[in-house]
Design an enzyme around this catalytic site. Structure first.
Site, PDB file in Angstrom:
ATOM      1  N   ASP A 216      39.425  68.596  72.785  1.00  0.00           N
ATOM      2  CA  ASP A 216      40.562  69.040  71.979  1.00  0.00           C
ATOM      3  C   ASP A 216      40.113  70.038  70.906  1.00  0.00           C
ATOM      4  O   ASP A 216      39.075  69.833  70.251  1.00  0.00           O
ATOM      5  CB  ASP A 216      41.172  67.801  71.300  1.00  0.00           C
ATOM      6  N   GLU A 265      22.184  64.053  81.657  1.00  0.00           N
ATOM      7  CA  GLU A 265      21.389  62.818  81.786  1.00  0.00           C
ATOM      8  C   GLU A 265      22.094  61.810  82.676  1.00  0.00           C
ATOM      9  O   GLU A 265      21.521  60.800  83.066  1.00  0.00           O
ATOM     10  CB  GLU A 265      21.161  62.193  80.410  1.00  0.00           C
TER      11      GLU A 265
HETATM   12  C1  GLC Z   1      45.558  70.028  70.611  1.00  0.00           C
HETATM   13  C2  GLC Z   1      46.453  69.033  71.305  1.00  0.00           C
HETATM   14  C3  GLC Z   1      47.702  68.868  70.500  1.00  0.00           C
HETATM   15  C4  GLC Z   1      47.327  68.351  69.123  1.00  0.00           C
HETATM   16  C5  GLC Z   1      46.306  69.255  68.471  1.00  0.00           C
HETATM   17  C6  GLC Z   1      45.667  68.586  67.292  1.00  0.00           C
HETATM   18  O1  GLC Z   1      46.087  71.289  70.584  1.00  0.00           O
HETATM   19  O2  GLC Z   1      46.690  69.441  72.622  1.00  0.00           O
HETATM   20  O3  GLC Z   1      48.606  67.997  71.110  1.00  0.00           O
HETATM   21  O4  GLC Z   1      48.457  68.275  68.319  1.00  0.00           O
HETATM   22  O5  GLC Z   1      45.251  69.577  69.337  1.00  0.00           O
HETATM   23  O6  GLC Z   1      44.792  67.577  67.726  1.00  0.00           O
END
Ligand code: GLC
Length: 549
Positions: A216, A265
């Site tokens: 993310d 690993e």
């Molecule tokens: C990413 C996720 C989104 C979230 C953001 C903050 O873009 O896909 O849903 O709100 O990160 O974590």
């Protein structure tokens, strides 16, 4: 986690398959997929019970959006404990059972990793708050004194992606940085403890048996030295178009090199997938160099209109950018952050990926089906967001009081568009929450949702669900589909795309009128009825056809 719970990655280690290069990966948004315990919220048991559906659909892997312990300020993208499952989703035992069942069915499982920020309820952040200014624990986040005579102004001019300033003041007077909601404080990736912690979290889930991580906000971890001002407001407009002092900084790559070492690993070809908002596909390619991640989402493709010339340009640019680094291109039309493509294509072009107008639903669905066949024909890996195989539109008519997207709750001028693609999906024609679960549904489902259900569409050859099933079955069999890193464009009338790879040809008419072309081969699949006569074929408006040649 004790050792006996560890599930092996699928398939048994030892064989090198490069499975991810052409994989079709299905995104499960756990709270909206299937509810196993009838509390109105999807959960891991619900997902587990539906794994045979995903196997039969024909996908290779499942990516699960976050299910970790979280106050749910941003639907789980605010993690309080990276090694625990939120009780609303189940337990570690449920996760283990899900992994085992998936692997038994031949499905890989990718989990979401959220390293840019934690929840404000995370133990580190809570301790940092308690210990006060000057505490070394504050160095794991970005705490600063404010500007102005009494420190009453934020330390710099950065704006949150969800609107408003990217800084919140604590009761003791210091400010902390959050690129997203105030409940999502950003980690300080200059601090070695943060690096150690995330390598340990990777190992925890790798030991559990996951096949990879969707990372993310992979572009956000490193901030420019000194946290310099941007010098203008309305910074949202710059996101994804410019290199920002908090996005796509070169320093992030060192982090992914160290993670790649951890993954190697482990047996079983585990992968890292970047959610990286970059100004160009070339900059996205930097995240998937040989010693970094394996795939990066192609947001340029996601943002492209149903337009032959535009599509061709992005396809060419994507393949050209990925080829030198040896990574597969990826293709995606929908996810949990954008308006579903059946609704985007139902509206006039140029409105972006965040809208709340239903548009012409029949047109949107027709284009969505054609766009899916085009996407699944391209060389590389493709992502399918839950419910798109049902042709679901965005739920554009949600009343304000049920909306939960923090960008709605927080910002003036933003409209919380993300709830519309997160409405729980319909499994049955009738019944409580249309088979989502035995209880209700955390966001209201629209009337008529049952007509779009899995039950309603199964066995109907004209349905979108059966189109996806057929497409994924053909994709497994037909050489050239989803494979390789290049394609050969064939001559075609304006508004039509035609390309060949090995013994496969794809033709896509993106125009609103029928177009006649020479028959390229034997029809494998099409999203609409097509007629051939005298060596010619009439491609109806918004129709993609797959051919064997
Ligand atoms: C990413 C996720 C989104 C979230 C953001 C903050 O873009 O896909 O849903 O709100 O990160 O974590």
């Amino acid at each position: 986690m004790t050792q006996h719970l560890a599930a092996p990655a699928a398939p048994a280690s030892g064989t090198h398959t490069d499975w991810w290069r052409g994989a079709v990966i299905y995104q499960v948004y756990p709270r909206s997929f299937a509810d196993g315990n009838g509390d109105g919220m999807g959960d891991l048991d619900g997902v587990r019970a539906r794994l045979p559906y995903l196997r039969d659909l024909g996908v290779d892997a499942v990516w699960l959006s976050p299910f970790y312990s979280s106050p749910q300020a941003d639907a789980g993208y605010d993690v309080a404990d990276y090694r625990a499952i939120d009780p609303m989703f189940g337990s570690l035992l449920d996760a283990d059972a899900l992994l085992r069942d998936a692997h038994d069915l031949g499905l890989r499982v990718i989990v979401d990793l959220v390293p840019n920020h934690s929840s404000d309820q995370h133990d580190w952040f809570q301790r940092a708050l308690r210990e006060g200014p000057g505490s070394p624990l504050r160095e794991r986040y970005h705490f600063r004194t404010g500007k102005g005579e009494h420190g009453e102004l934020p330390p710099n001019d950065w704006e949150s992606v969800f609107g408003g300033p990217a800084w919140t003041r604590t009761p003791d007077g210091e400010w902390y940085l959050h690129l997203f909601a105030p409940a999502q404080p950003d980690f300080n990736w200059e601090h070695p403890a943060v690096h150690d912690e995330f390598r340990s979290i990777l190992r925890f889930w790798l030991d559990m048996g996951v096949d990879g991580f969707r990372v993310d906000v992979a572009h956000g971890l490193v901030k420019a030295e000194g946290l310099p001002d941007i010098g203008r407001s309305d910074q949202l407009k710059l996101l994804g178009n410019d290199v920002m002092p908090f996005f796509d900084q070169d320093g992030v790559h060192e982090i992914y090199r160290s993670w790649r070492k951890v993954l190697t690993e482990y047996a079983g070809e585990r992968i890292l997938v970047a959610e990286a908002w970059t100004p160009t596909v070339e900059r996205a390619a930097a995240y998937v160099r040989q010693d970094e991640m394996h795939q990066a989402f192609n947001f340029q493709y996601l943002g492209t209109h149903w337009d032959a010339a535009e599509l061709r340009e992005v396809i060419d640019a994507s393949l050209a950018a990925m080829r030198p680094v040896g990574a597969p291109a990826t293709w995606v039309l929908s996810n949990h952050d954008v308006t579903r493509h059946a609704t985007r294509f139902a509206n006039p072009p140029g409105l972006g990926t965040q809208l709340r107008t239903a548009g012409d639903r029949a047109l949107g669905l027709r284009r969505a089906r054609a766009a899916t066949l085009l996407m699944l024909a391209l060389p590389g890996s493709a992502y399918v967001y839950q419910g798109e195989e049902l042709g679901l539109p965005d739920v554009t008519e949600l009343p304000d009081e049920v909306r939960q997207d923090p960008s709605f709750v927080r910002a003036s001028g933003q409209d919380g568009f993300r709830d519309g693609c997160r409405v729980p999906i319909p499994w049955t024609t009738e019944g409580s929450s249309y088979g989502f679960g035995a209880g209700g549904s955390w966001l209201p489902q629209p009337t008529g949702w049952g007509e779009l259900s899995v039950q309603a569409q199964t066995g109907d050859p004209a349905s979108t669900l059966e189109l996806y099933r057929s497409a994924l079955a053909v994709r497994r069999e037909q050489p050239g589909l989803g494979a390789g890193d290049s394609l050969e464009w064939l001559e075609a009338p304006e508004g039509v795309l035609a390309f060949r790879r090995e013994s496969f040809v794809c033709t896509a008419n993106t125009t609103g009128a029928a177009v006649r072309i020479a028959v390229p081969g034997r029809i494998l699949l099409s999203n609409a009825e097509v007629e051939t006569a005298d060596g010619k074929v009439e491609l109806p408006a918004d129709t993609t056809v797959w051919w064997a040649v």
